[in-house]
Design a protein around this motif. Structure first.
Motif, PDB file in Angstrom:
ATOM      1  N   ASP A   1       0.756  -1.149  -0.075  1.00  0.00           N
ATOM      2  CA  ASP A   1       0.307  -0.006  -0.397  1.00  0.00           C
ATOM      3  C   ASP A   1       1.013   1.182  -0.059  1.00  0.00           C
ATOM      4  N   GLY A   2       1.534   1.923  -0.761  1.00  0.00           N
ATOM      5  CA  GLY A   2       2.592   2.708  -1.134  1.00  0.00           C
ATOM      6  C   GLY A   2       3.594   2.552  -0.749  1.00  0.00           C
ATOM      7  N   VAL A   3       4.259   1.437  -1.061  1.00  0.00           N
ATOM      8  CA  VAL A   3       5.831   1.241  -0.340  1.00  0.00           C
ATOM      9  C   VAL A   3       7.353   2.289  -1.394  1.00  0.00           C
ATOM     10  N   ASP A   4       7.765   2.989  -0.606  1.00  0.00           N
ATOM     11  CA  ASP A   4       8.922   3.287  -1.502  1.00  0.00           C
ATOM     12  C   ASP A   4      10.251   2.751  -0.861  1.00  0.00           C
ATOM     13  N   PHE A   5      10.335   2.252  -1.272  1.00  0.00           N
ATOM     14  CA  PHE A   5      12.505   0.962  -0.849  1.00  0.00           C
ATOM     15  C   PHE A   5      13.144   1.933  -2.159  1.00  0.00           C
ATOM     16  N   GLN A   6      14.431   1.219  -1.032  1.00  0.00           N
ATOM     17  CA  GLN A   6      15.928   1.732  -2.223  1.00  0.00           C
ATOM     18  C   GLN A   6      16.850   0.740  -1.429  1.00  0.00           C
ATOM     19  N   VAL A   7      17.521   0.306  -1.728  1.00  0.00           N
ATOM     20  CA  VAL A   7      19.219  -0.704  -1.737  1.00  0.00           C
ATOM     21  C   VAL A   7      19.907   0.099  -2.614  1.00  0.00           C
ATOM     22  N   PHE A   8      21.176   0.215  -1.370  1.00  0.00           N
ATOM     23  CA  PHE A   8      22.076   0.562  -2.063  1.00  0.00           C
ATOM     24  C   PHE A   8      23.054   0.257  -2.749  1.00  0.00           C
ATOM     25  N   GLU A   9      23.698   0.699  -2.899  1.00  0.00           N
ATOM     26  CA  GLU A   9      25.842  -0.582  -3.383  1.00  0.00           C
ATOM     27  C   GLU A   9      25.642  -0.711  -2.218  1.00  0.00           C
ATOM     28  N   HIS A  10      26.284  -1.912  -2.564  1.00  0.00           N
ATOM     29  CA  HIS A  10      27.063  -2.914  -1.329  1.00  0.00           C
ATOM     30  C   HIS A  10      25.798  -2.782  -0.427  1.00  0.00           C
ATOM     31  N   GLU A  11      24.664  -2.526  -0.281  1.00  0.00           N
ATOM     32  CA  GLU A  11      24.244  -2.296   0.744  1.00  0.00           C
ATOM     33  C   GLU A  11      23.247  -3.585   1.533  1.00  0.00           C
ATOM     34  N   MET A  12      23.497  -3.998   3.401  1.00  0.00           N
ATOM     35  CA  MET A  12      22.579  -4.765   3.896  1.00  0.00           C
ATOM     36  C   MET A  12      21.772  -4.591   4.253  1.00  0.00           C
ATOM     37  N   VAL A  13      20.188  -5.353   3.404  1.00  0.00           N
ATOM     38  CA  VAL A  13      19.410  -4.728   4.624  1.00  0.00           C
ATOM     39  C   VAL A  13      18.356  -5.981   4.566  1.00  0.00           C
ATOM     40  N   VAL A  14      17.960  -5.912   5.778  1.00  0.00           N
ATOM     41  CA  VAL A  14      16.835  -6.363   6.390  1.00  0.00           C
ATOM     42  C   VAL A  14      15.555  -6.234   6.929  1.00  0.00           C
ATOM     43  N   LEU A  15      14.634  -6.679   5.785  1.00  0.00           N
ATOM     44  CA  LEU A  15      13.297  -6.718   5.843  1.00  0.00           C
ATOM     45  C   LEU A  15      12.682  -7.420   7.007  1.00  0.00           C
ATOM     46  N   LEU A  16      12.209  -6.106   7.597  1.00  0.00           N
ATOM     47  CA  LEU A  16      11.201  -6.985   8.766  1.00  0.00           C
ATOM     48  C   LEU A  16       9.818  -7.266   9.254  1.00  0.00           C
ATOM     49  N   GLY A  17       9.006  -7.754   9.085  1.00  0.00           N
ATOM     50  CA  GLY A  17       8.173  -7.880   9.475  1.00  0.00           C
ATOM     51  C   GLY A  17       6.818  -9.012   9.656  1.00  0.00           C
ATOM     52  N   GLU A  18       6.123  -9.021   9.676  1.00  0.00           N
ATOM     53  CA  GLU A  18       5.062 -10.206  10.329  1.00  0.00           C
ATOM     54  C   GLU A  18       4.585 -11.173   8.970  1.00  0.00           C
ATOM     55  N   SER A  19       3.884 -12.630   9.776  1.00  0.00           N
ATOM     56  CA  SER A  19       3.620 -12.689   8.489  1.00  0.00           C
ATOM     57  C   SER A  19       2.212 -11.857   7.763  1.00  0.00           C
ATOM     58  N   GLY A  20       2.281 -11.917   6.852  1.00  0.00           N
ATOM     59  CA  GLY A  20       0.945 -11.234   5.588  1.00  0.00           C
ATOM     60  C   GLY A  20       1.132  -9.906   5.852  1.00  0.00           C
ATOM     61  N   SER A  21       2.858  -9.318   6.000  1.00  0.00           N
ATOM     62  CA  SER A  21       2.957  -7.901   6.512  1.00  0.00           C
ATOM     63  C   SER A  21       3.121  -6.845   4.951  1.00  0.00           C
ATOM     64  N   GLY A  22       4.053  -8.139   3.776  1.00  0.00           N
ATOM     65  CA  GLY A  22       3.738  -7.301   2.591  1.00  0.00           C
ATOM     66  C   GLY A  22       5.429  -8.044   1.811  1.00  0.00           C
ATOM     67  N   LYS A  23       6.165  -8.424   2.533  1.00  0.00           N
ATOM     68  CA  LYS A  23       7.080  -8.727   2.902  1.00  0.00           C
ATOM     69  C   LYS A  23       8.003  -9.187   1.770  1.00  0.00           C
ATOM     70  N   SER A  24       7.434 -10.387   1.162  1.00  0.00           N
ATOM     71  CA  SER A  24       7.905 -11.660   0.293  1.00  0.00           C
ATOM     72  C   SER A  24       7.296 -11.295  -1.074  1.00  0.00           C
ATOM     73  N   THR A  25       6.078 -10.450  -0.908  1.00  0.00           N
ATOM     74  CA  THR A  25       5.471  -9.797  -1.602  1.00  0.00           C
ATOM     75  C   THR A  25       6.398  -8.467  -3.057  1.00  0.00           C
ATOM     76  N   LEU A  26       6.800  -7.762  -1.693  1.00  0.00           N
ATOM     77  CA  LEU A  26       8.080  -6.588  -1.977  1.00  0.00           C
ATOM     78  C   LEU A  26       8.934  -7.131  -3.087  1.00  0.00           C
ATOM     79  N   LEU A  27       9.867  -8.132  -1.689  1.00  0.00           N
ATOM     80  CA  LEU A  27      10.916  -9.012  -2.423  1.00  0.00           C
ATOM     81  C   LEU A  27      10.658  -9.019  -4.309  1.00  0.00           C
ATOM     82  N   ASN A  28       9.334 -10.033  -4.063  1.00  0.00           N
ATOM     83  CA  ASN A  28       9.357 -10.633  -5.681  1.00  0.00           C
ATOM     84  C   ASN A  28       9.315  -9.416  -6.670  1.00  0.00           C
TER      85      ASN A  28
END
Length: 252
Positions: A43-70
């Motif tokens: 629902d209106g997600v802004d997200f960036q991944v920078f060069e060389h960066e390690m990002v951990v994406l947290l959230g409960e089941s159903g929060s949208g994590k896998s959808t965003l990654l896909n």
């Protein structure tokens, strides 16, 4: 392998962690329809991944994590919004172009290893290097995750953690710019999970691969440059770590 690593280290050391985004998503929404029922996964997600960066994406089941990654990895498309790979808009690409994007630029690691049981660890990794444009040798990829001595073993002869590390070696053997990991320790015990996170962290540190790791375990956020939390399909929190922990330092 040392020549590859030294080149990558020079690149990493000469630029700040957040130099420029490898992936940039703007105002992403994803709606799933079942009959007349609509479920808004993003629902209106802004997200960036920078060069060389390690990002951990947290959230409960159903929060949208896998959808965003896909969507970031070109496995799915958003209902609306934009995704850029560097300066290229990929969210409107055809299926064929998205397939090329995944093949050339993205490595995936999932909760379940998806190894071919009739092939050895080395042969599973070699499948990727045979179609990649600029791969490293399968032996070098296995060495990076600490499994070169097990290269001739079949998946059934490996532990769950070893199979996951083979999957990581397979993902990074083509030298992708982005590594996307969806619950890579979800099927593993605590100690084995640490070994897998160490392999992912080493790939990020030594190869400089921009990395996103999905987890529901908040303590894993300690290994990241940034921790992004999703709730109900929205970004609810973003935190930066001035000092990243090693996986062995995490308190589970």
């Amino acid at each position: 392998m040392s020549e590859i690593l030294s080149t990558k280290e020079e690149t990493r050391d000469s630029s700040s962690t957040q130099s420029k985004p490898v992936l940039h998503a703007h105002n992403l929404t994803k709606v799933y329809k079942t009959g007349e029922v609509e479920v808004k996964a993003l629902d209106g997600v802004d997200f960036q991944v920078f060069e060389h960066e390690m990002v951990v994406l947290l959230g409960e089941s159903g929060s949208g994590k896998s959808t965003l990654l896909n969507i970031l990895g070109g496995l799915d498309v958003a209902t609306s919004g934009e995704v850029y790979f560097k300066d290229r808009l990929i969210s409107s690409d055809s299926k064929g172009l998205l397939t090329s994007f995944r093949r050339e630029h993205v490595g995936f690691v999932f909760q379940f290893y998806n190894l071919i049981p009739s092939l050895t660890a080395l042969e599973n990794v070699a499948l990727v290097t045979e179609i990649a444009k600029n791969p490293i040798k399968p032996e070098e990829a296995l060495d990076l995750v600490g499994l070169l001595p097990r290269k001739d073993h079949f998946p059934g002869q490996l532990s769950g953690g070893e199979q996951q590390r083979v999957a990581i070696a397979r993902a990074i053997a083509k030298q992708p710019e982005i590594l996307l990991c969806d619950e890579p320790t979800g099927a593993l015990d605590h100690q084995t999970g640490i070994l897998v996170l160490e392999a992912i962290e080493q790939v990020n540190r030594e190869l400089g691969t921009a990395t996103v790791v999905i987890t529901h375990n908040t303590s894993v956020g300690g290994i990241a440059d940034r921790v992004v939390t999703l709730r109900d399909g929205k970004v609810s929190d973003i935190q930066s770590n001035s000092n990243r922990l090693s996986p062995s330092e995490l308190k589970w």
